[in-house]
Design a protein around this motif. Structure first.
Motif, PDB file in Angstrom:
ATOM      1  N   PRO A   1     -14.710 -32.625 -22.320  1.00  0.00           N
ATOM      2  CA  PRO A   1     -14.850 -33.594 -23.412  1.00  0.00           C
ATOM      3  C   PRO A   1     -13.668 -34.573 -23.418  1.00  0.00           C
ATOM      4  N   THR A   2     -13.923 -35.830 -23.087  1.00  0.00           N
ATOM      5  CA  THR A   2     -12.862 -36.832 -23.062  1.00  0.00           C
ATOM      6  C   THR A   2     -12.722 -37.409 -24.467  1.00  0.00           C
ATOM      7  N   VAL A   3     -11.581 -37.153 -25.065  1.00  0.00           N
ATOM      8  CA  VAL A   3     -11.374 -37.690 -26.403  1.00  0.00           C
ATOM      9  C   VAL A   3     -10.543 -38.961 -26.263  1.00  0.00           C
ATOM     10  N   VAL A   4     -11.179 -40.105 -26.523  1.00  0.00           N
ATOM     11  CA  VAL A   4     -10.474 -41.377 -26.448  1.00  0.00           C
ATOM     12  C   VAL A   4     -10.394 -41.932 -27.858  1.00  0.00           C
ATOM     13  N   GLN A   5      -9.223 -42.310 -28.273  1.00  0.00           N
ATOM     14  CA  GLN A   5      -8.992 -42.843 -29.622  1.00  0.00           C
ATOM     15  C   GLN A   5      -9.590 -41.917 -30.685  1.00  0.00           C
ATOM     16  N   ALA A   6      -9.373 -40.629 -30.509  1.00  0.00           N
ATOM     17  CA  ALA A   6      -9.766 -39.594 -31.472  1.00  0.00           C
ATOM     18  C   ALA A   6     -11.269 -39.529 -31.714  1.00  0.00           C
ATOM     19  N   LYS A   7     -12.023 -40.150 -30.834  1.00  0.00           N
ATOM     20  CA  LYS A   7     -13.477 -40.104 -31.042  1.00  0.00           C
ATOM     21  C   LYS A   7     -14.020 -38.822 -30.438  1.00  0.00           C
ATOM     22  N   PRO A   8     -14.807 -38.091 -31.226  1.00  0.00           N
ATOM     23  CA  PRO A   8     -15.304 -36.804 -30.746  1.00  0.00           C
ATOM     24  C   PRO A   8     -16.432 -36.989 -29.718  1.00  0.00           C
ATOM     25  N   THR A   9     -16.768 -35.891 -29.053  1.00  0.00           N
ATOM     26  CA  THR A   9     -17.954 -35.903 -28.198  1.00  0.00           C
ATOM     27  C   THR A   9     -18.765 -34.673 -28.553  1.00  0.00           C
ATOM     28  N   ASN A  10     -19.938 -34.886 -29.054  1.00  0.00           N
ATOM     29  CA  ASN A  10     -20.854 -33.792 -29.348  1.00  0.00           C
ATOM     30  C   ASN A  10     -22.262 -34.366 -29.390  1.00  0.00           C
ATOM     31  N   ILE A  11     -23.199 -33.567 -29.850  1.00  0.00           N
ATOM     32  CA  ILE A  11     -24.596 -34.024 -29.826  1.00  0.00           C
ATOM     33  C   ILE A  11     -24.779 -35.287 -30.650  1.00  0.00           C
ATOM     34  N   PHE A  12     -23.914 -35.478 -31.664  1.00  0.00           N
ATOM     35  CA  PHE A  12     -24.066 -36.661 -32.519  1.00  0.00           C
ATOM     36  C   PHE A  12     -23.542 -37.939 -31.868  1.00  0.00           C
ATOM     37  N   THR A  13     -22.844 -37.797 -30.755  1.00  0.00           N
ATOM     38  CA  THR A  13     -22.378 -39.009 -30.068  1.00  0.00           C
ATOM     39  C   THR A  13     -23.371 -39.447 -28.992  1.00  0.00           C
ATOM     40  N   THR A  14     -24.553 -38.840 -29.009  1.00  0.00           N
ATOM     41  CA  THR A  14     -25.587 -39.207 -28.032  1.00  0.00           C
ATOM     42  C   THR A  14     -25.854 -40.727 -27.961  1.00  0.00           C
ATOM     43  N   PRO A  15     -25.845 -41.458 -29.103  1.00  0.00           N
ATOM     44  CA  PRO A  15     -26.101 -42.905 -28.982  1.00  0.00           C
ATOM     45  C   PRO A  15     -25.199 -43.597 -27.968  1.00  0.00           C
ATOM     46  N   ALA A  16     -23.993 -43.099 -27.787  1.00  0.00           N
ATOM     47  CA  ALA A  16     -23.111 -43.714 -26.788  1.00  0.00           C
ATOM     48  C   ALA A  16     -23.642 -43.485 -25.377  1.00  0.00           C
ATOM     49  N   PHE A  17     -24.547 -42.533 -25.230  1.00  0.00           N
ATOM     50  CA  PHE A  17     -25.102 -42.255 -23.902  1.00  0.00           C
ATOM     51  C   PHE A  17     -26.352 -43.090 -23.622  1.00  0.00           C
ATOM     52  N   PHE A  18     -26.849 -43.785 -24.633  1.00  0.00           N
ATOM     53  CA  PHE A  18     -28.112 -44.515 -24.464  1.00  0.00           C
ATOM     54  C   PHE A  18     -28.085 -45.551 -23.334  1.00  0.00           C
ATOM     55  N   PRO A  19     -27.011 -46.363 -23.223  1.00  0.00           N
ATOM     56  CA  PRO A  19     -27.070 -47.376 -22.157  1.00  0.00           C
ATOM     57  C   PRO A  19     -27.304 -46.766 -20.771  1.00  0.00           C
ATOM     58  N   VAL A  20     -26.597 -45.693 -20.467  1.00  0.00           N
ATOM     59  CA  VAL A  20     -26.764 -45.081 -19.140  1.00  0.00           C
ATOM     60  C   VAL A  20     -28.154 -44.436 -19.028  1.00  0.00           C
ATOM     61  N   MET A  21     -28.617 -43.837 -20.125  1.00  0.00           N
ATOM     62  CA  MET A  21     -29.967 -43.258 -20.100  1.00  0.00           C
ATOM     63  C   MET A  21     -31.002 -44.344 -19.831  1.00  0.00           C
ATOM     64  N   PHE A  22     -30.806 -45.482 -20.471  1.00  0.00           N
ATOM     65  CA  PHE A  22     -31.728 -46.607 -20.271  1.00  0.00           C
ATOM     66  C   PHE A  22     -31.721 -47.061 -18.813  1.00  0.00           C
ATOM     67  N   GLU A  23     -30.514 -47.240 -18.282  1.00  0.00           N
ATOM     68  CA  GLU A  23     -30.420 -47.765 -16.913  1.00  0.00           C
ATOM     69  C   GLU A  23     -31.043 -46.800 -15.904  1.00  0.00           C
ATOM     70  N   LEU A  24     -30.758 -45.503 -16.075  1.00  0.00           N
ATOM     71  CA  LEU A  24     -31.307 -44.558 -15.096  1.00  0.00           C
ATOM     72  C   LEU A  24     -32.815 -44.404 -15.244  1.00  0.00           C
ATOM     73  N   THR A  25     -33.329 -44.588 -16.464  1.00  0.00           N
ATOM     74  CA  THR A  25     -34.789 -44.577 -16.626  1.00  0.00           C
ATOM     75  C   THR A  25     -35.399 -45.687 -15.791  1.00  0.00           C
ATOM     76  N   ILE A  26     -34.807 -46.872 -15.896  1.00  0.00           N
ATOM     77  CA  ILE A  26     -35.308 -48.022 -15.127  1.00  0.00           C
ATOM     78  C   ILE A  26     -35.171 -47.741 -13.625  1.00  0.00           C
ATOM     79  N   LEU A  27     -34.004 -47.231 -13.239  1.00  0.00           N
ATOM     80  CA  LEU A  27     -33.743 -47.024 -11.812  1.00  0.00           C
ATOM     81  C   LEU A  27     -34.742 -46.042 -11.207  1.00  0.00           C
ATOM     82  N   PHE A  28     -34.926 -44.912 -11.879  1.00  0.00           N
ATOM     83  CA  PHE A  28     -35.839 -43.896 -11.350  1.00  0.00           C
ATOM     84  C   PHE A  28     -37.280 -44.398 -11.383  1.00  0.00           C
ATOM     85  N   SER A  29     -37.643 -45.132 -12.423  1.00  0.00           N
ATOM     86  CA  SER A  29     -39.002 -45.689 -12.479  1.00  0.00           C
ATOM     87  C   SER A  29     -39.211 -46.654 -11.321  1.00  0.00           C
TER      88      SER A  29
END
Lengths: 185, 484
Positions: A87-115
């Motif tokens: 878990p990389t804590v940058v500027q005291a920002k946590p990482t857990n299931i609730f930080t999933t929105p930060a993962f959306f851009p990469v999820m979006f890109e890989l969806t496009i790539l695999f499709s």
């Protein structure tokens, strides 16, 4: 000793003058219940699928699963590495299931790539490409298909194929330069 | 009554309300093949060599600059704190923006059934790929130790530390690499039928082998076209959100920070509009000379240029709205730091003239395209496009450098000066871009042959039987208009 070349009949190739001719000829062959045949043209002809009785491509079905794989891989990659392993804590920002929105851009890109990969390779697989050679390439006139020629090829493996009747039918519906395409074995 | 006269005109005349033909002079399928393949098959005009040799030399300059950078250190670039991102990221955003018009033409205009796209989409997609190649160099080299660039890939480093996936910089890596890969596949899929045309035309030999290899044994069967068209449609549908996402993600690099002047929600749409704007200007800058040199006037008609000029006008106005809205939000938010950034940009900062170049080039000049004669006059179009190309570079410079020059603490303020390495690395990428584009002209069909043939009137299977009727014809039938 002279060598004999064995030849196998691939099918009849007939040339047509225009898109309109090949379209109406296709309707005729479809109604004559031929199955192993194809129209070769320099560009996709609008509405020819209906005239030939060809079904809509099933490609989107596979692409959906390609996209699903992409989004799953992206989520797992990020969740496992960022939440579970390191878990990389940058500027005291946590990482857990609730930080999933930060993962959306990469999820979006890989969806496009695999499709996109599924689209391209699925399309090749369904088109039967790449293919280095094909019996049709033995025909001298067939070269014109990529310029301004419209061809219909009825293959010999079609159950309705008949050396005389098929040729007669192709003549009747306006086919020209009818050629029996043979391939060396 | 002139309307009725047209209504009863012979069938070979254009019908009422018919659109301008997309291919002029009633060209045949064979003419299109000959003309486009001729570019590849014949000797290149002398001008090609006059452009190619300097382009290769310029590309060599970029290589030299990068070698010099690696062997000496990133200090050879003019950036120091607080301007840590300067020409490198400016150039990156500039080049990646250029690429967007290609995808817009090939994907969004395809989905919206804009048939005029076929004459320009091939070259525009090629331009996309080459622009992304040029763009990718800058972030790769700005990390300094370029051999460590694999740290960007999602693999743990030697200390088992993973990348920070919450960072827009990593999103950028995924966005740009996906964009490049998908654009390349889209371009290649479109090329297959035309490569087959080239294959069928050349004599046996190396060329035949190579075109044969890359056309994958294409036979143009309708059962193939069926899957091919579906694949093309899917790729278009995938590329459309992708192209919008890429420049949005690029803008997140700035927008998710806390730097005044960057921290704005308008950035994603404003970056995307700017990218399309700059990209279209580059398409026109390339295609107007190509059209003249290779005599493609019947395929790329005045109508095509007119349409693209209108898109430049539209996106240029959106960009102008973006500029004004940035000012309005700085004023309306009452945030002193934000306001100060914009005062510095326009009134008394060190790089004020960059701002005015940007504004005049990008907002004022494209407004000429309101006038039809400006859209018809190729010299005016070229001049405006050149200004837009330059203006978009200034825009990225204004956003990145002028903002950083006047950061939070006045004590650390510093004016940025580009060094000769900065200058020549950037100028050299134009050489690289042109080299790749000229090679593309030399070896691949510059116009999508198959797609242009498909939009000819004779390619419609129902051309002679049951065509749709013009509005006036329907009115004549309904008895509203009397035919003399």
């Amino acid at each position: 000793m002279a060598r004999t070349t064995l030849k196998r009949v691939h099918g009849y190739l007939a040339e047509f003058d225009s898109v309109q001719d090949v379209y109406h000829a296709s309707e005729h062959i479809r109604d004559a219940k031929y199955r192993r045949w194809d129209v070769h043209s320099p560009f996709p002809i609008h509405g020819l699928n209906d005239a030939m009785g060809v079904e809509r491509s099933k490609l989107p079905f596979f692409v959906f699963f390609g996209g699903l794989t992409g989004i799953t891989i992206a989520f797992l990659l990020q969740y496992i590495t960022q939440v579970m392993i390191y878990p990389t804590v940058v500027q005291a920002k946590p990482t857990n299931i609730f930080t999933t929105p930060a993962f959306f851009p990469v999820m979006f890109e890989l969806t496009i790539l695999f499709s996109a990969f599924t689209t391209v390779f699925g399309c090749f697989a369904m088109m039967g490409l790449p293919r280095w050679n094909h019996p049709l390439f033995t025909s001298k006139q067939f070269k014109k298909f990529s310029d301004d020629g419209f061809y219909i090829c009825i293959e010999a493996r079609d159950p309705k194929f008949h050396q005389v009747e098929t040729k007669a039918m192709l003549e009747k519906i306006g086919g020209k330069n009818i050629e029996l395409v043979e391939d060396e074995l | 009554m002139s309307d009725t006269a047209t209504a009863t005109s012979p069938p070979d005349q254009p019908r009422i309300l018919d659109r301008e033909p997309l291919v002029s002079n009633n060209r045949s399928y064979n003419w299109i093949t000959e003309r486009v393949c001729g570019i590849v098959e014949n000797r290149q005009p002398a001008l090609w060599w006059w452009l190619f040799v300097p382009s290769v030399l310029l590309a060599g300059v970029t290589v030299f600059c990068f070698v010099y950078l690696i062997s000496t250190g990133v200090g050879v670039w003019g950036q120091k704190q607080p301007v840590a991102w300067a020409w490198d990221i400016t150039n990156f955003v500039f080049w990646i923006g250029i690429g967007h018009a290609g995808t817009l033409i090939s994907a969004i205009l395809f989905l919206t059934r804009q048939k005029w796209r076929t004459a320009v989409n091939r070259a525009a997609e090629a331009m996309t790929i080459f622009a992304v190649v040029c763009a990718g160099l800058f972030p790769a080299f700005h990390v300094g130790r370029v051999w460590m660039v694999w740290f960007l890939a999602p693999v743990p480093n030697a200390n088992a530390i993973w990348q920070n996936f919450k960072s827009p910089l990593l999103w950028d890596v995924f966005a740009v690499s996906t964009y490049f890969t998908v654009s390349l596949m889209f371009w290649y899929i479109g090329l297959i039928p035309d490569l087959a045309t080239l294959r069928d035309r050349c004599k046996n030999g190396l060329r035949k082998t190579l075109y044969g290899l890359f056309s994958l044994g294409w036979r143009g069967g309708n059962r193939q076209w069926n899957h091919y068209e579906m694949a093309y449609l899917l790729l278009a549908a995938l590329s459309t959100p992708l192209v919008l996402s890429v420049h949005s993600v690029v803008s997140f690099d700035f927008a998710t920070s806390v730097v005044p002047g960057w921290h704005t929600t308008i950035f994603p749409p404003y970056f995307v509009a700017g990218a399309i704007f700059g990209g279209f200007a580059m398409v026109l800058t390339l295609m107007i000379p190509v059209r003249a040199i290779y005599g493609l006037h019947d395929l790329i008609t005045a109508k095509h240029i007119d349409n693209m000029a209108k898109i430049i006008l539209l996106t240029g106005t959106i960009v102008g709205y973006g500029y004004c809205m940035e000012f309005f939000m700085a004023f309306y938010s009452g945030n002193a730091y934000e306001g100060q950034v914009f005062l510095m940009r326009t009134m008394h900062g060190p790089s004020v003239w960059y701002f005015y170049c940007m504004f005049i080039f990008n907002v004022i000049f494209p407004q000429l395209f309101w006038f039809k004669w400006c859209r018809k006059n190729l010299i005016v179009v070229m001049v405006v496009c050149m200004f837009v190309n330059a203006g978009m570079w200034y825009e990225r410079y204004v956003i990145i450098v002028t903002t950083l020059e006047r950061h939070f603490m006045p004590g650390s303020w510093r004016t940025y000066d580009a060094t000769w390495v900065d200058n020549w690395t950037f100028i050299g990428t134009f050489g690289l871009f042109m080299t790749l584009f000229l090679l593309f002209l030399r070896f691949l069909p510059v116009i999508a042959i198959g797609e242009v043939k498909a939009i000819l009137p004779q390619a419609d299977p129902h051309a002679n039987d049951h065509h749709e009727k013009g509005v006036h014809e329907l009115e004549i039938e309904a008895g509203k208009v009397k035919v003399a």
